[in-house]
Scaffold this motif. Structure first.
Motif, PDB file in Angstrom:
ATOM      1  N   LYS A 283       0.418   8.085 -14.267  1.00 53.39           N
ATOM      2  CA  LYS A 283       1.076   9.338 -14.608  1.00 53.39           C
ATOM      3  C   LYS A 283       1.953   9.785 -13.453  1.00 53.39           C
ATOM      4  O   LYS A 283       1.670   9.490 -12.288  1.00 53.39           O
ATOM      5  N   THR A 284       3.005  10.486 -13.776  1.00 55.10           N
ATOM      6  CA  THR A 284       3.897  11.012 -12.751  1.00 55.10           C
ATOM      7  C   THR A 284       3.136  12.000 -11.865  1.00 55.10           C
ATOM      8  O   THR A 284       2.411  12.862 -12.356  1.00 55.10           O
ATOM      9  N   GLY A 285       3.299  11.836 -10.563  1.00 54.08           N
ATOM     10  CA  GLY A 285       2.599  12.678  -9.597  1.00 54.08           C
ATOM     11  C   GLY A 285       1.330  12.056  -9.068  1.00 54.08           C
ATOM     12  O   GLY A 285       0.726  12.597  -8.128  1.00 54.08           O
ATOM     13  N   ALA A 286       0.904  10.915  -9.632  1.00 53.24           N
ATOM     14  CA  ALA A 286      -0.308  10.254  -9.145  1.00 53.24           C
ATOM     15  C   ALA A 286      -0.085   9.717  -7.734  1.00 53.24           C
ATOM     16  O   ALA A 286       0.999   9.227  -7.395  1.00 53.24           O
ATOM     17  N   THR A 287      -1.110   9.816  -6.913  1.00 48.11           N
ATOM     18  CA  THR A 287      -1.024   9.369  -5.522  1.00 48.11           C
ATOM     19  C   THR A 287      -1.248   7.866  -5.437  1.00 48.11           C
ATOM     20  O   THR A 287      -2.135   7.320  -6.100  1.00 48.11           O
ATOM     21  N   ALA A 288      -0.445   7.215  -4.615  1.00 44.94           N
ATOM     22  CA  ALA A 288      -0.562   5.776  -4.405  1.00 44.94           C
ATOM     23  C   ALA A 288      -0.585   5.487  -2.909  1.00 44.94           C
ATOM     24  O   ALA A 288      -0.009   6.228  -2.100  1.00 44.94           O
ATOM     25  N   VAL A 289      -1.253   4.406  -2.555  1.00 38.91           N
ATOM     26  CA  VAL A 289      -1.350   3.966  -1.165  1.00 38.91           C
ATOM     27  C   VAL A 289      -0.705   2.588  -1.068  1.00 38.91           C
ATOM     28  O   VAL A 289      -0.997   1.695  -1.873  1.00 38.91           O
ATOM     29  N   VAL A 290       0.179   2.433  -0.065  1.00 35.54           N
ATOM     30  CA  VAL A 290       0.902   1.180   0.129  1.00 35.54           C
ATOM     31  C   VAL A 290       0.499   0.554   1.451  1.00 35.54           C
ATOM     32  O   VAL A 290       0.389   1.254   2.469  1.00 35.54           O
ATOM     33  N   THR A 291       0.256  -0.735   1.417  1.00 32.57           N
ATOM     34  CA  THR A 291       0.030  -1.517   2.636  1.00 32.57           C
ATOM     35  C   THR A 291       0.995  -2.688   2.642  1.00 32.57           C
ATOM     36  O   THR A 291       1.414  -3.173   1.584  1.00 32.57           O
ATOM     37  N   LEU A 292       1.339  -3.125   3.868  1.00 34.23           N
ATOM     38  CA  LEU A 292       2.272  -4.229   4.048  1.00 34.23           C
ATOM     39  C   LEU A 292       1.610  -5.327   4.870  1.00 34.23           C
ATOM     40  O   LEU A 292       0.863  -5.045   5.815  1.00 34.23           O
ATOM     41  N   ASP A 293       1.897  -6.555   4.508  1.00 35.94           N
ATOM     42  CA  ASP A 293       1.384  -7.680   5.296  1.00 35.94           C
ATOM     43  C   ASP A 293       1.987  -7.690   6.697  1.00 35.94           C
ATOM     44  O   ASP A 293       1.370  -8.198   7.639  1.00 35.94           O
ATOM     45  N   ALA A 294       3.178  -7.116   6.828  1.00 35.20           N
ATOM     46  CA  ALA A 294       3.834  -7.104   8.135  1.00 35.20           C
ATOM     47  C   ALA A 294       3.181  -6.131   9.098  1.00 35.20           C
ATOM     48  O   ALA A 294       3.286  -6.300  10.319  1.00 35.20           O
ATOM     49  N   TRP A 295       2.505  -5.109   8.580  1.00 39.95           N
ATOM     50  CA  TRP A 295       1.882  -4.097   9.430  1.00 39.95           C
ATOM     51  C   TRP A 295       0.418  -3.933   9.034  1.00 39.95           C
ATOM     52  O   TRP A 295       0.053  -2.953   8.375  1.00 39.95           O
ATOM     53  N   PRO A 296      -0.408  -4.898   9.367  1.00 37.37           N
ATOM     54  CA  PRO A 296      -1.828  -4.803   8.975  1.00 37.37           C
ATOM     55  C   PRO A 296      -2.499  -3.595   9.630  1.00 37.37           C
ATOM     56  O   PRO A 296      -2.221  -3.248  10.773  1.00 37.37           O
ATOM     57  N   GLY A 297      -3.379  -2.983   8.866  1.00 38.16           N
ATOM     58  CA  GLY A 297      -4.100  -1.824   9.376  1.00 38.16           C
ATOM     59  C   GLY A 297      -3.388  -0.511   9.163  1.00 38.16           C
ATOM     60  O   GLY A 297      -3.963   0.542   9.421  1.00 38.16           O
ATOM     61  N   GLU A 298      -2.147  -0.538   8.705  1.00 41.05           N
ATOM     62  CA  GLU A 298      -1.403   0.684   8.465  1.00 41.05           C
ATOM     63  C   GLU A 298      -1.221   0.893   6.965  1.00 41.05           C
ATOM     64  O   GLU A 298      -1.168  -0.068   6.193  1.00 41.05           O
ATOM     65  N   SER A 299      -1.113   2.136   6.570  1.00 31.43           N
ATOM     66  CA  SER A 299      -0.927   2.458   5.156  1.00 31.43           C
ATOM     67  C   SER A 299      -0.018   3.672   5.038  1.00 31.43           C
ATOM     68  O   SER A 299       0.107   4.478   5.963  1.00 31.43           O
ATOM     69  N   TRP A 300       0.613   3.792   3.896  1.00 33.70           N
ATOM     70  CA  TRP A 300       1.511   4.900   3.603  1.00 33.70           C
ATOM     71  C   TRP A 300       1.097   5.513   2.271  1.00 33.70           C
ATOM     72  O   TRP A 300       0.747   4.792   1.328  1.00 33.70           O
TER      73      TRP A 300
END
Length: 538
Positions: A283-300
């Motif tokens: 649904k619009t407005g739902a929170t999502a968490v992104v991680t990248l293989d280039a920056w392990p241990g970090e999330s947005w």
């Protein structure tokens, strides 16, 4: 031929015709389903010895078993006479403790809970299209000098991009300077209209320069220098990075042609394809968490800002757009991103997924009613999330359902319903049992034999004392054997108290083999306890 010979021949012909007619009538009478069923209703046979056939009920002369009514072999089209059922017929099932343990049947409570689904998909970092700027000109000319001459270069608002020459710009600059000179010459004129017209010419020429997106500083410099050269320096309208640069030094430029495309990367999009089955949870407005293989241990952390209104036909996926702040510029367009989205459905009744039997036509569960009894019930389901199924209708909170062996229970239920073998247990089994009651069962001889046997049952309470004033009922049951054309058999016995919680009586076992035994003890209408066991008559 003589007269007597003719008479004999005529009599023979009449007899033959009468016999043929009676034979034909008899065949048609037998072929009539109603007549055929009446004939076969009078045939009784032995389940163990099918060759024994009688025209009424009685005992088998070979084994002494009761004769049963034979099925009609002529009714091959019986299924055509019975209306089709709305669904598959099922009957309640009873399993003793040993069989439940062997089959892995367990029970689960119907609970009210909010189901949360975690969706993990792969997305791609994209430019935020609302932060893209296209740098182009509104007049024709030539690019003389590039101050920003490489793709990827960072620029700031007001930073010079290129120097541009245009004959049209040169003509307009001259007109503007001429209008300024005229205005100054008519400043001391006594004619009011002349002074006003001069001001209008200056304003018109200046407005034309500004509409060509010339910087205000360039117009001010022209007024101060009073020198027109047809060249102007254009600056960046935004902060960002040059992602396209079609212009090169000395190139002729047409009005509207893209010279630079600048992207502001302080915020980016991540677009991910969600499977069609998961689309109700996004649904619009739902929170999502992104991680990248280039920056392990970090999330947005970001939010879903747009859900595309169509599904990709080839991949059966729905594209979802997420927006993420990018102050450190680590989310670079083109990168693959791992997106995790958590979404909850409205709280409701739930059961384990292995408790639901979905046949494609109907969805049912088996209600655990105690003492190994399971009753089938149709239900309406909602979402299926993480091994749980949401129940929309058919169950109430607190009920218990069978889980872990639904397919076996369904097979047993259909078999019993098809053979008509199930008998509804007495209502007293639904009464709560006395806590801690213990029932032991014994036969004399042991193992039991074919015929009459002595039965002894002992009932004790939680303290080990015998229960004196109970009513004991013992039921022997043997399942049907369709391959032998043998129906199910049931025998009951009622026991009497002899003291010390011991009850004795006689029970009849009509056939050798395995029998399921159910011992029920009740007192004052309430169930004291139930024992389920098996014996093998030899």
């Amino acid at each position: 031929m003589s007269t007597s010979g003719r008479r004999v021949l005529l009599a023979l012909l009449v007899l033959a015709a009468t016999g043929t007619g009676l034979w034909t009538l008899g065949r048609s009478w037998l072929r009539d389903p109603r007549t055929a069923s009446q004939v076969h209703q009078d045939i009784w046979t032995c389940p163990m010895h099918p060759e024994i056939q009688e025209h009424g009920p009685g005992k088998c002369p070979t084994c002494g078993m009761d004769l049963v009514r034979a099925s009609s072999p002529q009714r091959s089209s019986a299924a055509d006479d019975v209306p089709a059922a709305a669904g598959t017929a099922r009957a309640p099932v009873q399993l003793d403790t040993r069989r439940r343990q062997l089959l892995g049947v367990r029970t689960a409570r119907v609970e009210k809970a909010a189901l949360t689904r975690s969706i993990r998909v792969v997305g791609i970092v994209r430019y935020d299209e609302t932060r893209l700027s296209d740098v182009n000109l509104k007049l024709d000319g030539w690019a003389r000098r590039l101050h920003v001459d490489a793709t990827g270069q960072a620029v700031k608002r007001g930073q010079p991009l290129l120097e541009f020459y245009s004959p049209d710009l040169l003509a307009t600059q001259n007109e503007y300077l001429l209008a300024l000179s005229t205005q100054e010459a008519l400043a001391s004129s006594q004619v009011a209209d002349a002074h006003m017209q001069a001001e209008r010419l200056v304003a018109s020429a200046r407005q034309r320069l500004l509409l060509w997106d010339l910087p205000a500083s360039a117009v001010t410099g022209l007024e101060q220098s009073r020198r027109a050269d047809g060249t102007v320096t254009f600056v960046s309208p935004v902060n960002g990075y040059v992602i396209e640069k079609p212009v090169i030094e000395g190139m002729r430029v047409a009005a509207g042609q893209t010279l630079y495309r600048i992207a502001d990367l302080s915020s980016v999009w991540v677009e991910a394809d969600v499977f069609e089955a998961d689309s109700p949870f996004v649904k619009t407005g739902a929170t999502a968490v992104v991680t990248l293989d280039a920056w392990p241990g970090e999330s947005w952390r970001g939010k879903a800002v747009f859900i595309y209104p169509f599904v990709e036909e080839k991949t059966r996926t729905l594209r979802v757009r997420f927006a993420f702040p990018n102050p450190a510029l680590r989310l670079k367009p083109g990168m693959y991103a791992n997106v995790e989205l958590s979404s909850s459905v409205q709280p409701g009744l739930t059961i384990p997924a292995d408790a639901l039997l979905d046949t494609g036509v109907e969805r049912l569960v088996f209600i655990a009613e105690g003492d190994g009894y399971f009753t089938p019930r149709n239900v309406e389901i909602g979402a299926r999330v993480n091994g749980r199924v949401q129940i929309v209708g058919g169950l109430t909170e607190g009920e218990e359902v069978a889980a872990g062996a639904s397919f076996f229970l369904d097979s047993e239920s259909q078999l019993r319903a098809a053979a008509g073998l199930w008998e509804r247990p007495p209502d007293d089994r639904r009464e709560p049992a006395a806590p801690g009651a213990t029932i032991t069962f014994h036969t004399v001889p042991h193992p039991p034999r074919n015929g009459e046997n002595e039965i002894e049952v002992r009932v004790t309470d939680a303290s080990g004392r015998g229960v004196e004033d109970a009513q004991l009922r013992v039921v022997f049951h043997m399942a049907a054997m369709p391959s032998m054309n043998m129906p199910a058999m049931t025998s009951e016995a009622t026991l009497s108290a002899v003291g010390g919680g011991i009850y004795r009586g006689k029970g009849i076992i009509t056939m050798l083999g395995r029998w399921d035994v159910t011992v029920t003890a009740t007192r004052a209408g309430a169930r004291v306890g139930t024992l389920q066991t098996t014996v093998v008559a030899r």
